[in-house]
Each structure stands twice: as C-alpha cells, then as structure tokens.
Design a protein around this motif. Sequence first.
Motif, PDB file in Angstrom:
ATOM      1  N   GLY A  64       0.692  -1.153  -0.081  1.00  0.00           N
ATOM      2  CA  GLY A  64       0.301   0.104   0.293  1.00  0.00           C
ATOM      3  C   GLY A  64       0.637   0.784   0.233  1.00  0.00           C
ATOM      4  N   GLU A  65       2.147   1.154   0.689  1.00  0.00           N
ATOM      5  CA  GLU A  65       3.144   2.224   0.502  1.00  0.00           C
ATOM      6  C   GLU A  65       3.289   2.547  -0.763  1.00  0.00           C
ATOM      7  N   GLN A  66       3.647   1.391  -0.853  1.00  0.00           N
ATOM      8  CA  GLN A  66       4.816   1.803  -3.128  1.00  0.00           C
ATOM      9  C   GLN A  66       3.805   1.966  -3.515  1.00  0.00           C
ATOM     10  N   GLY A  67       2.140   1.441  -3.879  1.00  0.00           N
ATOM     11  CA  GLY A  67       1.232   1.957  -4.342  1.00  0.00           C
ATOM     12  C   GLY A  67       1.409   3.629  -4.140  1.00  0.00           C
ATOM     13  N   ARG A  68       1.389   4.302  -2.956  1.00  0.00           N
ATOM     14  CA  ARG A  68       1.341   6.054  -2.389  1.00  0.00           C
ATOM     15  C   ARG A  68       2.288   6.300  -3.207  1.00  0.00           C
ATOM     16  N   LYS A  69       3.718   5.692  -2.734  1.00  0.00           N
ATOM     17  CA  LYS A  69       4.518   7.024  -3.496  1.00  0.00           C
ATOM     18  C   LYS A  69       4.594   6.728  -4.340  1.00  0.00           C
ATOM     19  N   LEU A  70       4.130   5.527  -5.443  1.00  0.00           N
ATOM     20  CA  LEU A  70       4.195   5.169  -7.074  1.00  0.00           C
ATOM     21  C   LEU A  70       3.546   6.242  -7.655  1.00  0.00           C
ATOM     22  N   GLY A  71       2.414   6.196  -6.978  1.00  0.00           N
ATOM     23  CA  GLY A  71       0.989   7.365  -7.033  1.00  0.00           C
ATOM     24  C   GLY A  71       1.870   8.803  -6.965  1.00  0.00           C
ATOM     25  N   LEU A 104       5.283   9.685  -7.267  1.00  0.00           N
ATOM     26  CA  LEU A 104       5.845  10.352  -8.462  1.00  0.00           C
ATOM     27  C   LEU A 104       5.448  10.062  -9.521  1.00  0.00           C
ATOM     28  N   VAL A 105       3.953  10.054 -10.119  1.00  0.00           N
ATOM     29  CA  VAL A 105       3.783   9.628 -11.425  1.00  0.00           C
ATOM     30  C   VAL A 105       3.113  10.569 -11.154  1.00  0.00           C
ATOM     31  N   LEU A 106       2.471  11.600 -10.117  1.00  0.00           N
ATOM     32  CA  LEU A 106       2.528  12.702 -10.130  1.00  0.00           C
ATOM     33  C   LEU A 106       3.174  14.004  -9.872  1.00  0.00           C
ATOM     34  N   ALA A 107       4.181  13.420  -9.500  1.00  0.00           N
ATOM     35  CA  ALA A 107       5.252  15.147  -9.696  1.00  0.00           C
ATOM     36  C   ALA A 107       6.518  14.606 -11.178  1.00  0.00           C
ATOM     37  N   GLY A 108       5.966  13.089 -12.294  1.00  0.00           N
ATOM     38  CA  GLY A 108       6.421  12.926 -13.710  1.00  0.00           C
ATOM     39  C   GLY A 108       5.487  14.256 -14.381  1.00  0.00           C
ATOM     40  N   GLN A 109       4.140  14.205 -13.924  1.00  0.00           N
ATOM     41  CA  GLN A 109       3.292  14.787 -14.956  1.00  0.00           C
ATOM     42  C   GLN A 109       3.816  16.396 -14.707  1.00  0.00           C
ATOM     43  N   GLU A 110       3.855  16.184 -13.143  1.00  0.00           N
ATOM     44  CA  GLU A 110       3.893  18.276 -13.122  1.00  0.00           C
ATOM     45  C   GLU A 110       5.012  18.441 -13.420  1.00  0.00           C
ATOM     46  N   ARG A 111       6.438  17.499 -13.670  1.00  0.00           N
ATOM     47  CA  ARG A 111       7.579  17.954 -14.226  1.00  0.00           C
ATOM     48  C   ARG A 111       7.697  18.019 -15.550  1.00  0.00           C
ATOM     49  N   GLU A 112       6.884  16.929 -16.226  1.00  0.00           N
ATOM     50  CA  GLU A 112       6.675  17.256 -17.866  1.00  0.00           C
ATOM     51  C   GLU A 112       5.382  18.670 -17.866  1.00  0.00           C
ATOM     52  N   ARG A 113       4.672  18.978 -17.387  1.00  0.00           N
ATOM     53  CA  ARG A 113       4.062  20.423 -17.598  1.00  0.00           C
ATOM     54  C   ARG A 113       4.786  21.718 -17.612  1.00  0.00           C
ATOM     55  N   ARG A 114       5.636  21.722 -16.447  1.00  0.00           N
ATOM     56  CA  ARG A 114       6.260  22.501 -16.141  1.00  0.00           C
ATOM     57  C   ARG A 114       7.609  22.785 -17.194  1.00  0.00           C
ATOM     58  N   ALA A 115       8.166  21.691 -18.067  1.00  0.00           N
ATOM     59  CA  ALA A 115       9.131  21.366 -19.306  1.00  0.00           C
ATOM     60  C   ALA A 115       8.807  22.511 -20.390  1.00  0.00           C
ATOM     61  N   ALA A 116       7.119  21.348 -20.130  1.00  0.00           N
ATOM     62  CA  ALA A 116       6.703  21.970 -21.603  1.00  0.00           C
ATOM     63  C   ALA A 116       6.637  23.581 -21.998  1.00  0.00           C
ATOM     64  N   GLN A 117       6.011  24.595 -20.181  1.00  0.00           N
ATOM     65  CA  GLN A 117       5.774  25.566 -19.743  1.00  0.00           C
ATOM     66  C   GLN A 117       6.929  26.255 -20.623  1.00  0.00           C
TER      67      GLN A 117
END
Length: 124
Positions: free
Chosen positions: A60-67, A69-82
């Motif tokens: 469960g903890e690993q699933g939360r951490k993975l989620g 990380l996915v959100l952080a990656g999406q945020e980095r991708e959005r900031r990089a595109a901007q």
Amino acid sequence: MNAGAWRAAGIPLAMVLVLALGAALGAWLTSRHYRPLLDIAQVDLATAKAGRDNMEALAGEQGRKLGDLVLAGQERERRAAQAQADAQELAQHDYSAGNRLLQERTGGDPAPAAESIIDQELGL
C-alpha cells in the motif's frame, strides 16, 4: 438373577469398558504426539499472518509512493513544456534576427548560407 445371566451381561459391559479405555488411551497418545506439532504450526501461522500484514502495508505504501512519483513526473513534464514554450517565445526574436543576418549575408537562400557557415567553421 443367576450367575449365567450376570456373566452374559458382564461380558458386553467389559467389552464396552475396554473399548472406552482404549479410545481414551488412543486420544491421550494422539494428543501427546500431535500437540507439539500443532503448537509449531500455530506459531508458523501467526508468523505468516504477521508477514502478510506487513507485506500488505508495504505494498500500500509503495502504491502511494508510486502515485506520488507519477504525479510529480506529470508536474515536471508540464513545467518543462511551459519552460520550452517560454524559451521558444523568448528566442523567437533572436531566431528571426539570425535568419535575417543569414539571408543578408548570402543573398537570401538559407541552404547556401548554412553551407557557407559550416564550411567556414570546418576551415574548408
């Protein structure tokens, strides 16, 4: 009642008593033999359940951490595109000026201009 009748009634009673004693002795021997095995199995079961609960918590903890990380990656991708869009917008003026200089220098066609600049860089 005579002696023959007592004897006829006593034999089945004695057989029942011997069978009951045999069953009691068998149960006692069986419990002596299997009790340590059952105790070990009970300890193993408790250990397995504790391990399973621990693994469930870790999964469960690993699933939360993975989620996260996915959100952080999406945020980095959005900031990089901007940032890329901002950089492209900022560089547009310089890019236009560079193209103008290139066209002025070679007569307007970008391919020969690029070729002459590359040739100069390579010393050809």
